[in-house]
Motif scaffolding. Structure first.
Motif, PDB file in Angstrom:
ATOM      1  N   SER A 125       3.905  10.215  59.986  1.00  0.00           N
ATOM      2  CA  SER A 125       3.350   9.565  58.786  1.00  0.00           C
ATOM      3  C   SER A 125       3.929  10.257  57.314  1.00  0.00           C
ATOM      4  CB  SER A 125       1.904   9.621  58.960  1.00  0.00           C
ATOM      5  OG  SER A 125       1.433  10.880  58.993  1.00  0.00           O
ATOM      6  N   ARG A 126       4.646  11.378  57.670  1.00  0.00           N
ATOM      7  CA  ARG A 126       5.019  12.218  56.407  1.00  0.00           C
ATOM      8  C   ARG A 126       6.142  11.497  55.506  1.00  0.00           C
ATOM      9  NH1 ARG A 126       3.640  17.851  56.433  1.00  0.00           N
ATOM     10  NH2 ARG A 126       2.165  18.313  58.293  1.00  0.00           N
ATOM     11  N   ASN A 127       6.076  11.937  54.210  1.00  0.00           N
ATOM     12  CA  ASN A 127       7.587  11.668  53.596  1.00  0.00           C
ATOM     13  C   ASN A 127       8.530  12.573  54.062  1.00  0.00           C
ATOM     14  OD1 ASN A 127       6.137   9.911  51.874  1.00  0.00           O
ATOM     15  ND2 ASN A 127       5.330  11.726  50.841  1.00  0.00           N
ATOM     16  N   ALA A 128       9.939  12.205  53.726  1.00  0.00           N
ATOM     17  CA  ALA A 128      10.792  13.194  54.397  1.00  0.00           C
ATOM     18  C   ALA A 128      11.849  13.597  53.427  1.00  0.00           C
ATOM     19  CB  ALA A 128      11.852  12.139  55.360  1.00  0.00           C
ATOM     20  N   ILE A 129      12.690  14.696  53.550  1.00  0.00           N
ATOM     21  CA  ILE A 129      13.641  15.167  52.884  1.00  0.00           C
ATOM     22  C   ILE A 129      14.906  14.846  53.550  1.00  0.00           C
ATOM     23  CG2 ILE A 129      14.759  17.208  51.885  1.00  0.00           C
ATOM     24  CD1 ILE A 129      12.182  16.790  50.577  1.00  0.00           C
ATOM     25  N   LEU A 130      15.727  13.962  52.888  1.00  0.00           N
ATOM     26  CA  LEU A 130      17.180  13.525  53.433  1.00  0.00           C
ATOM     27  C   LEU A 130      18.194  14.115  53.004  1.00  0.00           C
ATOM     28  CD1 LEU A 130      18.804  11.263  54.924  1.00  0.00           C
ATOM     29  CD2 LEU A 130      18.561   9.983  52.650  1.00  0.00           C
ATOM     30  N   GLU A 131      19.080  14.878  53.798  1.00  0.00           N
ATOM     31  CA  GLU A 131      20.342  15.688  53.154  1.00  0.00           C
ATOM     32  C   GLU A 131      21.285  15.040  54.064  1.00  0.00           C
ATOM     33  OE1 GLU A 131      19.465  19.785  54.655  1.00  0.00           O
ATOM     34  OE2 GLU A 131      17.511  19.978  53.339  1.00  0.00           O
ATOM     35  N   ILE A 132      22.499  14.906  53.090  1.00  0.00           N
ATOM     36  CA  ILE A 132      23.594  14.208  53.496  1.00  0.00           C
ATOM     37  C   ILE A 132      25.002  15.397  53.286  1.00  0.00           C
ATOM     38  CG2 ILE A 132      25.091  12.244  53.640  1.00  0.00           C
ATOM     39  CD1 ILE A 132      22.763  10.818  52.565  1.00  0.00           C
ATOM     40  N   ARG A 133      25.578  15.762  54.151  1.00  0.00           N
ATOM     41  CA  ARG A 133      26.674  16.601  53.741  1.00  0.00           C
ATOM     42  C   ARG A 133      28.151  16.024  54.455  1.00  0.00           C
ATOM     43  NH1 ARG A 133      22.196  19.501  54.743  1.00  0.00           N
ATOM     44  NH2 ARG A 133      21.825  21.011  53.119  1.00  0.00           N
ATOM     45  N   GLY A 134      29.068  16.029  53.547  1.00  0.00           N
ATOM     46  CA  GLY A 134      30.657  15.669  53.926  1.00  0.00           C
ATOM     47  C   GLY A 134      30.837  16.635  54.985  1.00  0.00           C
ATOM     48  N   GLY A 135      31.534  16.360  56.106  1.00  0.00           N
ATOM     49  CA  GLY A 135      31.850  17.460  57.267  1.00  0.00           C
ATOM     50  C   GLY A 135      33.220  17.453  57.152  1.00  0.00           C
ATOM     51  N   THR A 136      33.938  17.439  58.371  1.00  0.00           N
ATOM     52  CA  THR A 136      35.386  17.366  58.612  1.00  0.00           C
ATOM     53  C   THR A 136      35.937  16.064  57.900  1.00  0.00           C
ATOM     54  OG1 THR A 136      35.152  16.415  60.737  1.00  0.00           O
ATOM     55  CG2 THR A 136      35.365  18.769  60.661  1.00  0.00           C
ATOM     56  N   GLY A 137      36.980  16.382  57.144  1.00  0.00           N
ATOM     57  CA  GLY A 137      37.859  15.188  56.552  1.00  0.00           C
ATOM     58  C   GLY A 137      38.217  15.323  55.161  1.00  0.00           C
ATOM     59  N   ALA A 170      30.428  13.072  58.564  1.00  0.00           N
ATOM     60  CA  ALA A 170      29.272  13.477  57.532  1.00  0.00           C
ATOM     61  C   ALA A 170      27.977  13.860  58.456  1.00  0.00           C
ATOM     62  CB  ALA A 170      29.033  12.266  56.491  1.00  0.00           C
ATOM     63  N   SER A 171      27.147  14.761  57.964  1.00  0.00           N
ATOM     64  CA  SER A 171      26.100  15.204  58.858  1.00  0.00           C
ATOM     65  C   SER A 171      25.014  14.621  57.883  1.00  0.00           C
ATOM     66  CB  SER A 171      25.944  16.302  59.044  1.00  0.00           C
ATOM     67  OG  SER A 171      25.835  17.269  57.979  1.00  0.00           O
ATOM     68  N   VAL A 172      23.879  14.204  58.635  1.00  0.00           N
ATOM     69  CA  VAL A 172      22.580  13.875  57.889  1.00  0.00           C
ATOM     70  C   VAL A 172      21.538  14.460  58.808  1.00  0.00           C
ATOM     71  CG1 VAL A 172      20.922  11.836  57.738  1.00  0.00           C
ATOM     72  CG2 VAL A 172      23.354  11.342  57.615  1.00  0.00           C
ATOM     73  N   ALA A 173      20.603  15.282  57.945  1.00  0.00           N
ATOM     74  CA  ALA A 173      19.354  15.779  58.299  1.00  0.00           C
ATOM     75  C   ALA A 173      18.167  15.243  57.752  1.00  0.00           C
ATOM     76  CB  ALA A 173      19.497  17.358  57.961  1.00  0.00           C
ATOM     77  N   VAL A 174      17.165  14.877  58.547  1.00  0.00           N
ATOM     78  CA  VAL A 174      15.846  14.267  57.845  1.00  0.00           C
ATOM     79  C   VAL A 174      14.855  15.050  58.333  1.00  0.00           C
ATOM     80  CG1 VAL A 174      14.480  12.434  57.986  1.00  0.00           C
ATOM     81  CG2 VAL A 174      16.935  11.806  58.103  1.00  0.00           C
ATOM     82  N   LEU A 175      14.151  15.806  57.324  1.00  0.00           N
ATOM     83  CA  LEU A 175      13.243  16.954  57.651  1.00  0.00           C
ATOM     84  C   LEU A 175      11.917  16.135  57.235  1.00  0.00           C
ATOM     85  CD1 LEU A 175      14.918  19.789  55.833  1.00  0.00           C
ATOM     86  CD2 LEU A 175      15.463  19.139  58.087  1.00  0.00           C
ATOM     87  N   PRO A 176      10.714  16.448  57.718  1.00  0.00           N
ATOM     88  CA  PRO A 176       9.567  16.140  57.463  1.00  0.00           C
ATOM     89  C   PRO A 176       9.054  16.955  56.387  1.00  0.00           C
ATOM     90  CG  PRO A 176       9.451  17.379  59.169  1.00  0.00           C
ATOM     91  CD  PRO A 176      10.813  17.107  59.090  1.00  0.00           C
ATOM     92  N   GLU A 177       8.764  16.181  55.142  1.00  0.00           N
ATOM     93  CA  GLU A 177       8.117  17.020  53.963  1.00  0.00           C
ATOM     94  C   GLU A 177       6.922  17.644  54.225  1.00  0.00           C
ATOM     95  OE1 GLU A 177       8.646  15.880  49.434  1.00  0.00           O
ATOM     96  OE2 GLU A 177       6.834  15.127  50.333  1.00  0.00           O
ATOM     97  N   ALA A 178       7.112  18.955  53.831  1.00  0.00           N
ATOM     98  CA  ALA A 178       5.630  19.771  54.083  1.00  0.00           C
ATOM     99  C   ALA A 178       4.634  19.429  52.849  1.00  0.00           C
ATOM    100  CB  ALA A 178       6.145  21.377  53.813  1.00  0.00           C
ATOM    101  N   GLU A 179       3.237  19.490  53.639  1.00  0.00           N
ATOM    102  CA  GLU A 179       2.188  19.305  52.613  1.00  0.00           C
ATOM    103  C   GLU A 179       1.825  20.716  52.151  1.00  0.00           C
ATOM    104  OE1 GLU A 179      -0.043  16.772  54.789  1.00  0.00           O
ATOM    105  OE2 GLU A 179       1.502  15.152  54.827  1.00  0.00           O
ATOM    106  N   GLU A 180       0.901  20.745  51.011  1.00  0.00           N
ATOM    107  CA  GLU A 180       0.729  22.125  50.505  1.00  0.00           C
ATOM    108  C   GLU A 180      -0.010  23.043  51.375  1.00  0.00           C
ATOM    109  OE1 GLU A 180      -0.691  22.324  46.353  1.00  0.00           O
ATOM    110  OE2 GLU A 180       0.236  20.513  45.958  1.00  0.00           O
ATOM    111  N   PHE A 181      -0.718  22.567  52.326  1.00  0.00           N
ATOM    112  CA  PHE A 181      -1.451  23.346  53.112  1.00  0.00           C
ATOM    113  C   PHE A 181      -0.871  23.537  54.420  1.00  0.00           C
ATOM    114  CE2 PHE A 181      -2.881  19.408  54.848  1.00  0.00           C
ATOM    115  CZ  PHE A 181      -3.427  18.590  53.645  1.00  0.00           C
ATOM    116  N   ASP A 182       0.334  23.299  54.413  1.00  0.00           N
ATOM    117  CA  ASP A 182       1.128  23.563  55.808  1.00  0.00           C
ATOM    118  C   ASP A 182       1.787  25.011  55.785  1.00  0.00           C
ATOM    119  OD1 ASP A 182       0.775  21.147  57.078  1.00  0.00           O
ATOM    120  OD2 ASP A 182       2.642  20.055  55.961  1.00  0.00           O
ATOM    121  N   VAL A 183       2.023  25.232  54.556  1.00  0.00           N
ATOM    122  CA  VAL A 183       2.976  26.490  54.476  1.00  0.00           C
ATOM    123  C   VAL A 183       2.014  27.609  53.456  1.00  0.00           C
ATOM    124  CG1 VAL A 183       5.247  27.349  53.465  1.00  0.00           C
ATOM    125  CG2 VAL A 183       5.149  25.333  54.910  1.00  0.00           C
TER     126      VAL A 183
END
Length: 370
Positions: free
Chosen positions: A113-125, A206-219
């Motif tokens: 149910s969390r929001n997400a951080i989406l990271e896209i990086r160009g890879g080989t090529g 290209a590589s895609v990483a999707v991370l669950p966004e941390a909430e203030e009291f998680d960390v």
């Protein structure tokens, strides 16, 4: 009816817990403990869905018994016809409802149910990989528009010939991580690059990483230990961007719980002209970074327990190929192939995600042996 009883037993066993949670979330002491309160309200909603399903399930089972009773004992033909219709409707609904309840009973990933951080990086090529990373970013932007989610860019490093070497964004909305998590991995493209004079098809990634966004009291972050610098943002954006020190840089020493080594984390944020806003976003990214690292162990544990073909948590796995000459998309995890590449790149990716969700749910059901 053995299976019916099995499902009913499971549901009946949750009634007392639902009543307990209903009482707890009105307790002032619980409300004061923000972390516990959030956890319990989430559980209350999940159990509420199961209680609604239980109510309908009992109605359907009773409907079947009553209709059979009328068909066996009633002499009025009209009544018997109505009972047959009722019996058909209930018997059609029963297996659908059972599937629905089984999925509700399988514990969902608490992060879905969390929001997400989406990271896209160009890879080989080289340049072509950066251009493809830009195409993927556009695809996800359009998908977020369709879903009514908000996508905000936190940082971007543009490629020499267009696109992005790296772009990081936050996506906010309903059930974002639970939907986008299937996109994590390596995306491969086969096409004739704009930079190619001979007309040969190249393969880039290209590589895609999707991370669950941390909430203030998680960390827990000791904000007193954060070192802040400010600097002038470069790049396009009118006269103001270069004159005002709105860009922020954050340095934080963090002890990695897995290795025990103290690492320096460096985060820059330049996307708004408002320094406090940039600080807020840099802090949010720091929280998510630490949360992701600390949860990588948790993800690895899950991955080793269940090597599902869909989401192993392995970000180096090649998950999808985009073949431009044939207008074809193939998702290698579920052997899903379609020939509507143009629409897909315009954000029409829901059908593929739905197939991935169905495949993962099937595996989760098999594992829980429901």
């Amino acid at each position: 009816m053995a299976e019916n009883n099995n499902i009913l037993e499971k549901l009946d066993g949750l009634v007392a817990r639902f009543e307990e949670v209903s009482t707890l979330i009105t307790d002032p002491a619980v409300i004061a403990d923000q972390k516990r309160y959030v956890k319990l309200t989430k559980e209350y909603k999940e159990l509420g869905d199961l209680m609604d399903a239980r109510k309908e399930y009992m109605q359907v089972l009773n409907g079947i018994d009553e209709a059979k009773d009328i068909i066996a004992n009633e002499t009025d033909p009209e009544m018997r016809d109505m009972a047959r219709e009722e019996l058909d409707a209930c018997q059609t609904r029963l297996p659908e409802l059972e599937e629905h309840i089984k999925l509700l009973l399988v514990p969902a990933d608490p992060q879905d149910s969390r929001n997400a951080i989406l990271e896209i990086r160009g890879g080989t090529g080289g340049d072509e990989a950066a251009i493809f990373a830009g195409d993927l970013f556009r695809m996800y932007s359009k998908y977020c528009d369709i879903k009514g989610w908000r996508l905000e860019v936190s940082s971007a490093n543009e490629g020499a010939a267009g696109g992005f070497k790296e772009i990081i964004c936050s996506v906010t909305g309903e059930n974002v991580y639970g939907t986008l998590k299937y996109e994590s991995g390596v995306h491969r493209v086969q096409r004739v690059p704009a930079t190619e004079t001979q007309g040969r098809v190249h393969t880039s990634a290209a590589s895609v990483a999707v991370l669950p966004e941390a909430e203030e009291f998680d960390v827990v972050i000791n904000e007193g230990e954060i070192k802040w610098d400010t600097f002038r943002s470069g790049g396009a954006g009118g006269q103001n961007v270069n004159k005002v020190e709105s860009g922020v840089r954050l340095r934080y020493n963090w002890k990695n719980p897995l290795t025990g080594v103290v690492e320096e984390i460096l985060i820059e944020c330049t996307e708004t002209r408002d320094q406090p806003k940039n600080k807020e976003r840099a802090l949010s990214r720091l929280r998510t970074f630490i949360y992701d690292k600390e949860h990588q162990k948790y993800i690895d544990d899950i991955a080793s327990k269940r090597k599902t073909m869909v989401s192993t948590g392995d970000r180096s796995a090649k998950i999808r190929t985009y073949n431009y000459p044939q207008g074809r998309i193939t998702d290698h995890r579920i052997n899903y192939t379609i020939y509507n590449l143009a629409a897909f790149m315009d954000g029409d990716i829901q059908d593929c995600i739905d197939h991935l969700i169905v495949a993962e749910n099937a595996e989760r059901l098999k594992e829980s042996e429901l």
